[in-house]
Design a protein around this motif. Sequence first.
Motif, PDB file in Angstrom:
ATOM      1  N   ASN A   1       0.846  -1.188   0.000  1.00  9.94           N
ATOM      2  CA  ASN A   1       0.000   0.000   0.000  1.00  9.94           C
ATOM      3  C   ASN A   1       0.885   1.243   0.000  1.00  9.94           C
ATOM      4  N   GLU A   2       1.388   1.604  -1.184  1.00 10.39           N
ATOM      5  CA  GLU A   2       2.335   2.707  -1.275  1.00 10.39           C
ATOM      6  C   GLU A   2       1.703   4.051  -0.929  1.00 10.39           C
ATOM      7  N   ARG A   3       0.446   4.237  -1.317  1.00 12.46           N
ATOM      8  CA  ARG A   3      -0.211   5.514  -1.022  1.00 12.46           C
ATOM      9  C   ARG A   3      -0.299   5.748   0.487  1.00 12.46           C
ATOM     10  N   LYS A   4      -0.727   4.725   1.214  1.00 11.78           N
ATOM     11  CA  LYS A   4      -0.818   4.859   2.662  1.00 11.78           C
ATOM     12  C   LYS A   4       0.571   4.970   3.283  1.00 11.78           C
TER      13      LYS A   4
ATOM     14  N   VAL B   1       3.140   6.492   1.990  1.00  9.73           N
ATOM     15  CA  VAL B   1       3.573   7.884   1.845  1.00  9.73           C
ATOM     16  C   VAL B   1       2.931   8.748   2.927  1.00  9.73           C
ATOM     17  N   GLY B   2       1.645   8.535   3.185  1.00  8.67           N
ATOM     18  CA  GLY B   2       0.960   9.304   4.217  1.00  8.67           C
ATOM     19  C   GLY B   2       1.575   9.069   5.590  1.00  8.67           C
TER      20      GLY B   2
ATOM     21  N   SER C   1       7.872  13.132  -1.546  1.00  7.73           N
ATOM     22  CA  SER C   1       7.799  11.778  -2.079  1.00  7.73           C
ATOM     23  C   SER C   1       8.238  11.727  -3.535  1.00  7.73           C
TER      24      SER C   1
ATOM     25  N   GLU D   1       9.070   8.854  -6.961  1.00  2.00           N
ATOM     26  CA  GLU D   1       8.950   7.499  -7.484  1.00  2.00           C
ATOM     27  C   GLU D   1      10.298   6.808  -7.326  1.00  2.00           C
TER      28      GLU D   1
ATOM     29  N   VAL E   1       9.129   3.225  -1.421  1.00  2.00           N
ATOM     30  CA  VAL E   1       8.884   4.659  -1.526  1.00  2.00           C
ATOM     31  C   VAL E   1      10.175   5.390  -1.196  1.00  2.00           C
TER      32      VAL E   1
END
Length: 293
Positions: free
Chosen positions: A43-46, A48-49, A111, A113, A120
Amino acid sequence: MSAEGQKGKKRGKSQYLGDAKRHKGSKQLEVGMQGILITCNMNERKCVGEAYSLLNEYGEVLYGAEKLGEKDDLASGNEEEEDDDDMEAALKKEVDQIRTSTEKNLRRFQSMESGANNVVFIRTLNVDPEKLVHYILKDLYTTKKKKTRVILRMLPVTGTCKAFPDDLKKYAEAFFQPWFKAPNKGTFQIVYKSRNNNHMNRDEVIKDLAGIVGSLNPENKVDLSNPEYTIVVEIIKSVCCLSVVKDYTLFRKYNLQEVVKATKEEKPQQPANDDKQKAQEQTQEEPVSDANA
């Protein structure tokens, strides 16, 4: 549609494509960056958060509240003097001001890529990645407070170079000097991980880097049980990320999930009174190389 309208339409499209290219380029892990490499669980989006939350929390403790650059000093006040500039000069001036504005307003953490799945990269600005990550892990180890759910490992990246043997050897000769060049010395191990790269050989990289450390000071020795330093080598595509860290095993290979489970029988390294601020590490370390994520 009028010629003026056509011109505006073309300019808009060109500007959009240009912005897209700049955006893409600025969001990629590149040689020359410093930052923090973070592995996560699908879960890359989470991830990053969580990374922003954690890094901002501890970043403020170490470096104070983040201050973005003001734009009131972007203009030089010479607009009247440059009224006679031709169109090319005026455009160049505008581009320079935009670039200056962008540089002044770069965030402390951004962040990027990384180029690999479930990885991340957070670029840092005016931050010592090794100091910050060690501070975070030490606090988690001490308090046993779990602050993340999807972040697994958090590795500082204090140097980057092209992921080719000759480039790495040349870069490492200078990069390792603060830790290993005489009169500095220390025991060490090397951990290695490669992703999406097929032109770097693990055994050759480890041999080359160990040789460089030895050449900087013959008193530097490999220690597989209790080294003072761990050299972390993380290769992603064409970028090689390097760092030299302490307490690698004590902090469970810098794994945030595992470090809160660790016992308090062992203690992190404490700075010595010498110029290098070395420390005794009361842990058992892993072998010279580490291929685990």
